[in-house]
Design an enzyme around this catalytic site. Structure first.
Site, PDB file in Angstrom:
ATOM      1  N   ARG A 130      27.670  41.703  37.719  1.00 50.45           N
ATOM      2  CA  ARG A 130      29.118  41.879  37.810  1.00 50.45           C
ATOM      3  C   ARG A 130      29.500  42.050  39.274  1.00 50.45           C
ATOM      4  NH1 ARG A 130      30.500  46.717  33.895  1.00 50.45           N
ATOM      5  NH2 ARG A 130      32.633  46.319  34.580  1.00 50.45           N
ATOM      6  N   HIS A 184      32.105  39.147  35.470  1.00 60.84           N
ATOM      7  CA  HIS A 184      32.779  40.329  34.944  1.00 60.84           C
ATOM      8  C   HIS A 184      32.107  40.786  33.656  1.00 60.84           C
ATOM      9  CE1 HIS A 184      36.230  39.422  37.661  1.00 60.84           C
ATOM     10  NE2 HIS A 184      35.853  38.188  37.452  1.00 60.84           N
TER      11      HIS A 184
END
Lengths: 462, 473
Positions: free
Chosen positions: A249, A384
Site C-alpha cells: 500500500r 490501496h
C-alpha cells in the site's frame, strides 16, 4: 409499494385493464441495481458490473502427455475464472485414481497392456465426468466443450516440470529423487505410444487451443463464444518465467491518521519514512528490470517518488470509490447512513456504496491489471487497501467471501513468487509504525443494531 | 534502517496536480519531470510495424483499416500505409493485370519503388511523426520481400508483427471481389465481367510465387495467421502487450452482416432541468421515446437482437418499455462529473469557473474534479467495443458522452476531433435519436449510418442529419 427490491407480501395486486403501466423501478439496497420491483425476468443479470456472457456451461478438457503443464494450466485458469466471477471447478482424474488405488507402486500401472489398471482408469474418468455433470446444475442447453492441448518437446522444460511438481506428488512421497525421476519418465513413455494429438484436419470441427512449448506458438480453432475468447486471451498471456510480484500500500496518509476513508490526501510524516524504507528494501532485493506501478492518487505516487525510478500510473489501481461516504470516518458513516453501514457488513463483497463502487466492481476494473501482471515479470504495485485485497485474492485463490477481509496492513510489503501450482507469500513489515485500517466484520450486522455494535470493530484513530 | 526523522528527499521534486487532467506529476524547479508515465496502452518503447501478408482479395485492407481504427481509438497513434495506393498515385492509370505479371520487369521495378516509398513514410511516421504503430498493407507474399521489411525494421529499431490472411473458400473470395474490387479506382471504366476476369488473373500472378508464413522456416518471426476468415488462428511469438492486444482484437472481429443500434435513454427529469449527470428517471416525453423506440425496433424485425443498458435508472427504464430481455453494464454509465454532478452549466460556471474554462480547452482530456474524462471513458468502454465486435445485432441504450465515445470508434474520429465534430453535427440532435450502424463488412469496413429522430422514428430519415454524418465520415 415497499422500495426494498422485493415482494414483502405474498400477494400483489395488479392494475387490471387498460394499457399496461410501466413497472416502477427500484434500486436494490445492497447492489444499487435498478430492477422492476416485481422482479422482471427481462433483466437477466442482476448484480455485477459486467454482464455474464456464459449462458451455456462450458467444459474445458485438457489434452497432453504427462508433465506438459495440464494441471498447472487447469488450476491457474480455474483461479482466474473464479476471480472474474465465473464459477469454475477442476476435476483432476489423477486425484480420482489416487483415491481409488490408494498406494502407487510404479509406472507399470500405466502400461497400455495393463488391463486391470485400464479398467480402474476408465472408471475414474467416468466418475469424474459424472461429477462434472452434477456440477452443471443447469440441465437446459448444451454444454460447450473446449479443448486445451499442451504440447512440448523441449526436454529441459519437461525435466523442470517433473522436478517442480511430480517429485512432491503423493505418488512419490517415499521415493528418492532419482528413482522418482526414472519412474516418471517411464510413465510418460507408456502414454507416448498411444498419444493421438488433436488433428487439425480430422478434428477441425472441435473448438480448441493448442499450446506449443509453453507459449511460443498457439493454434486456435473455432472459438465459439465470449468465455472461450477470454480463456484463449488469458492462456496466451501467461508464462512460466520465474519472477516476483511485490504488493504494497501507499505509506500512511493524512486521512489514514484521522480514520477517514477514501479521499486523495498526501503522506503523513510516518508515511514518508515508509516510502524511504521501501526504497531501501527494494534496493536490497536486487531485482532485475523491476517495473513500478501506482494509482492516480497522490499517496501512492508520493510513495513511488521516493524510489527514484520510473513508475507508471494506472487509474484502474485507484482505491474503491466510497461515493457519498468519501472522506468520512466510520463513526460518521454510522451516524449518517446506519442502514448502508449494516448492509455493507452483511455482504461486503457485493455491497456498493451509494454513488460509489463495490469490491465486485473493483475486480472487473482490475482485470486488465491482472492480465498485464501475468504478462510482466518483476513488478512492484503500490496501491490501496481494497485494491490490494482484490489482487491478493487472485494470486492466493481466495473466495469472494474472504476477499474483503484479507489483511493488508500499511507499511508492509508482500512478495509473491509463483511456485509449483500456487504462490509463495513472504511478508515484510518495514518497521515503521502506522495506524491500523483493518475493520473486522462485527458480530451484529442487523440493520436495527445499536451504534456501539456497529462500531465495535472500528480501529483506533485520532 | 535508521530511526531518525528522514527529510523527504523528493522535496526537490514537488507533486502537483495537473489542472486539466487531474494527474499528479512531479515538478522540479517549476518544470514537470518527464520520468513518469501515464498508463499508455502501448508499453513498448519502440514502435511497432504491422505487416499484412496474403493474396489479393483476402481482406488485408479490411483488417488494416479496422485495426488502425481500433488502435487509434484506444489511444495508440496508428496509421496505415497501403502500397496499392502508392502504386495508383504513381501510375495514374491502371491498364490490366499484365502489370502484375511476375515477368514484367518494369512493373516489378515500379512496385518495388512504391513499397520502398511507403516504408520511407512509415519511418517518418514512427520516428518524428508521433506514430506508435504503422500498418504496412501490401501482399508481401514472398519471403524475400518480408526479409527486406524485417531488415528495414531492425535498422530503425521497430518491432515487426505479421498478420497473414489465408483463405481458399471461392465464395468468400468472389464476394470480396464483387464488393470491394469492382468499386476500386482501378476498374472505374470496366464493366463487372471484365473487372472480375481481370482481377482473377491478377490473383494468379501472385499465386505461383506465394510463400505463406511457415511454422518451421518462419518460427522466429512474430505473427498471426488468420485462416478462413477467423475459423482458425496460428499465433507465433507474441512479444509484448500491444501485440497481445492486436491478437485478441483480430480474434474477436467477424464479417457476418449485422447492425448496431445506438441511442441515448429517453429524456430524463434532470435533462429537463438542464442538470448534468445524476441518476434520475424518465420524463413523460422520455417515456414516449421509449414507446417509439419499442415500436421502431419491432418493425425493424431484427433477428436475435441483444439489448444493453447502463446501470442508471434512465437507460433501464427506456429498455423496460421494449419488453425484451436486456443486460446491464456498469461501464456504460454516463461520465462521472465528480463535484459537478447534478449541477447546471450556469452553476458550474459560477462555482468552478476555472474548471469550466479548462473543459472547453481540451474536452477530451479534461477530467472533472473527483470525476472522469472522455479519455477515461474510452478506457472503460473498451470491453464494450470488444464485445460489440463479437456480437451481431445489438441495441445499446446509453448516455451522451458514452455514445459519443462509441460513435467515435465507429466513425474513426481521432481523439482530438472525436468530440468536436460529433458535437457539432449531432449534439442537440442526439436527443431522441437512434443511430444505426450497419457494418457492411465487405465494403472496406465502411459504415452505413442512419440517423432517425424520435419524432419520425417510424419512417423516414432526416436528410440533413444524414448528410452531416456522411461528411463526418
Amino acid at each position: 409499494m415497499e422500495a426494498d427490491g422485493g415482494c414483502r407480501h405474498g400477494l400483489v395486486s395488479l392494475t387490471v385493464g387498460g394499457p399496461a403501466e410501466q413497472k416502477e423501478l427500484t434500486q436494490t439496497p445492497l447492489l444499487k441495481i435498478w430492477v422492476p420491483w416485481m422482479g422482471s425476468s427481462l433483466n437477466r443479470r442482476r448484480g455485477s458490473s459486467v454482464p455474464q456472457f456464459t449462458n451455456s456451461p462450458t467444459m474445458i478438457v485438457m489434452v497432453g502427455l504427462p508433465a506438459r503443464g495440464k494441471t498447472y494450466i487447469s488450476k491457474k485458469l480455474t483461479r482466474y475464472l473464479n476471480w472474474i466471477g465465473v464459477p469454475t471447478r477442476v476435476f483432476n482424474v489423477g486425484q480420482y485414481r489416487r483415491e481409488a488405488v490408494q498406494t502407487y507402486k510404479n509406472f507399470e500401472f500405466f502400461r497400455a497392456d495393463n488391463e486391470e489398471a485400464m479398467a480402474i482408469r476408465k472408471a475414474c474418468a467416468a466418475a469424474a465426468l459424472k461429477d462434472v455433470a452434477a456440477y452443471f446444475t443447469k440441465e437446459q442447453g448444451q454444454v460447450a466443450v473446449f479443448f486445451v492441448e499442451s504440447m512440448c518437446d523441449d526436454p529441459d522444460i519437461i525435466a523442470e516440470n517433473i522436478q517442480q511438481v511430480k517429485l512432491g506428488s503423493p505418488d512419490y512421497v517415499d521415493r528418492d529423487t532419482e528413482e522418482a525421476m526414472r519412474d516418471f519418465i517411464q510413465r510418460i513413455k507408456c502414454y507416448e505410444a498411444t498419444y493421438v494429438p488433436i488433428d487439425d484436419e480430422r478434428d477441425r470441427k472441435l473448438s480448441y487451443i493448442k499450446i506449443f512449448n509453453v507459449g511460443s506458438r498457439y493454434l486456435v480453432n473455432r472459438v465459439q463464444d465470449h468465455i472461450q475468447s477470454r480463456i484463449v486471451y488469458y492462456l496466451m498471456n501467461i508464462h512460466v518465467t520465474p519472477r516476483s510480484i511485490y504488493l504494497s500500500r501507499h505509506g500512511e496518509s493524512e486521512l489514514n491518521l484521522l480514520g477517514r476513508i477514501g479521499g486523495d490526501s498526501g503522506l503523513s510524516p510516518r508515511g514518508q519514512r515508509y516510502a524511504k524504507a521501501l526504497a531501501g528494501f527494494i534496493e536490497g532485493q536486487n531485482i532485475s528490470n523491476l517495473k513500478v506501478w501506482t494509482s492516480h492518487m497522490k499517496r501512492t505516487i508520493q510513495t513511488a517518488e521516493a524510489l527514484g525510478v520510473q513508475y507508471e500510473q494506472w487509474k484502474a489501481l485507484n482505491e474503491i470509490d466510497a461515493g457519498v461516504c468519501e472522506e468520512l470516518t466510520y463513526e460518521e458513516i454510522q451516524e449518517n447512513f446506519p442502514e448502508e453501514f449494516a448492509l455493507r457488513d452483511q455482504d461486503k463483497y457485493r455491497y456498493r456504496y451509494p454513488k460509489g463502487e463495490s469490491y465486485e466492481d473493483m475486480v472487473h476494473r482490475l482485470e486488465p491489471v491482472i492480465m498485464e501482471l501475468e504478462r510482466q515479470e518483476n513488478v512492484l504495485v503500490v496501491c490501496h487497501q481494497a485494491v490490494m485485497r482484490c489482487l491478493l485474492a487472485y494470486f492466493l485463490n481466495k473466495p469472494a467471501g474472504d476477499l474483503p477481509y484479507l489483511r493488508c496492513p500499511l507499511h508492509t510489503v508482500l512478495k509473491l513468487t509463483p511456485v509449483a501450482y500456487g504462490c509463495k507469500v513472504e511478508t515484510f513489515f518495514l518497521n515503521i509504525e502506522a495506524v491500523n485500517t483493518h475493520r473486522e466484520r462485527p458480530t451484529n450486522v442487523d440493520i436495527s443494531r445499536k451504534p456501539e455494535d456497529a462500531l465495535q470493530t472500528v480501529p483506533d484513530h485520532i | 534502517m535508521d530511526s531518525e526523522d528522514v527529510i523527504m528527499e523528493t522535496g526537490s521534486r514537488e507533486l502537483t496536480q495537473n489542472p486539466l487532467r487531474k494527474i499528479w506529476i512531479p515538478y522540479k524547479n517549476g518544470l514537470p519531470e518527464k520520468h513518469t508515465f501515464q498508463r499508455r496502452v502501448c508499453m513498448t518503447n519502440c514502435p511497432t510495424l504491422i505487416v499484412t501478408v496474403g493474396l489479393p482479395a483476402r481482406g488485408k485492407t479490411y483488417i488494416s483499416k479496422k485495426l488502425t481504427r481500433y488502435l487509434n481509438w484506444i489511444g495508440v497513434p496508428t496509421k496505415e500505409f497501403n502500397v496499392g495506393q502508392y502504386r495508383r498515385e504513381f501510375l495514374k492509370i491502371y491498364k490490366s493485370f499484365e502489370f502484375f505479371r511476375a515477368d514484367n520487369e518494369e512493373g516489378l521495378k515500379i512496385r518495388r519503388q512504391c513499397a520502398l516509398s511507403a516504408l520511407n513514410d512509415v519511418r517518418q511516421f514512427l520516428t518524428v511523426g508521433g506514430g506508435q504503430v504503422a500498418v504496412f498493407d501490401a501482399t508481401n507474399t514472398t519471403r524475400e520481400r518480408r526479409g527486406t521489411i524485417v531488415k528495414f525494421a531492425e535498422q530503425n529499431g521497430f518491432k515487426v508483427f505479421f498478420v497473414e490472411s489465408v483463405c481458399e473458400d471461392p465464395e468468400v473470395i468472389a464476394a470480396n471481389i464483387v464488393q470491394v474490387k469492382l468499386g476500386s479506382p482501378d476498374y472505374i471504366n470496366c464493366n463487372t465481367e471484365e473487372a472480375v476476369e481481370d482481377f482473377m488473373k491478377r490473383i494468379e500472378c501472385y499465386e505461383t510465387s506465394y510463400q505463406p508464413l511457415d511454422e518451421v522456416l518462419d518460427r522466429d518471426l512474430s505473427y498471426i495467421k488468420v485462416m478462413d476468415v477467423g475459423r482458425r488462428y496460428l499465433v507465433n511469438r507474441v512479444l509484448d502487450h500491444i501485440q497481445s492486444r492486436i491478437v485478441y482484437y483480430l480474434m474477436n472481429i467477424h464479417i457476418t452482416p449485422r447492425s448496431i443500434y445506438l441511442c441515448r435513454h429517453g429524456e430524463s427529469d434532470l435533462n429537463i432541468k438542464g442538470r448534468i449527470g445524476g441518476d434520475s428517471g424518465l420524463s413523460a416525453r422520455g417515456k414516449d421515446f421509449g414507446k417509439c423506440l419499442g415500436k421502431f425496433i419491432e418493425e425493424q424485425n431484427i433477428k436475435d437482437l441483444k439489448v444493453w443498458t447502463s446501470q442508471m435508472k434512465r437507460t433501464i427504464q427506456t429498455a423496460e418499455v421494449l419488453g425484451v430481455p436486456y443486460e446491464q453494464w456498469k461501464v456504460l454509465n454516463e461520465i462521472d462529473a465528480g463535484v459537478c454532478e447534478e449541477m447546471m452549466y450556469e452553476e458550474i460556471q459560477e462555482s468552478f469557473p476555472l474548471e469550466f474554462a479548462l473543459r472547453d480547452q481540451d474536452k477530451y482530456r479534461y477530467r472533472y474534479p473527483k470525476g472522469e474524462s472522455y479519455e477515461d471513458l474510452v478506457q472503460r468502454l473498451e470491453p464494450v467495443i470488444m464485445e460489440l465486435e463479437r456480437q451481431e445485432n445489438v441495441l445499446v441504450i446509453c448516455h451522451q458522452a458514452v455514445m459519443r465515445c462509441l460513435l467515435a470508434y465507429f466513425l474513426d474520429k481521432g481523439a482530438g476531433c472525436k468530440v468536436e465534430s460529433v458535437c457539432l453535427s449531432v449534439d442537440a440532435d442526439l436527443t431522441g435519436s437512434l443511430v444505426s450502424i450497419t457494418g457492411n463488412a465487405n465494403i472496406m469496413g465502411r459504415i452505413h449510418l442512419k440517423v432517425t429522430t424520435s419524432f419520425s422514428l417510424l419512417s423516414e430519415m432526416n436528410p440533413d442529419l444524414n448528410s452531416n454524418f456522411c461528411s463526418a465520415l
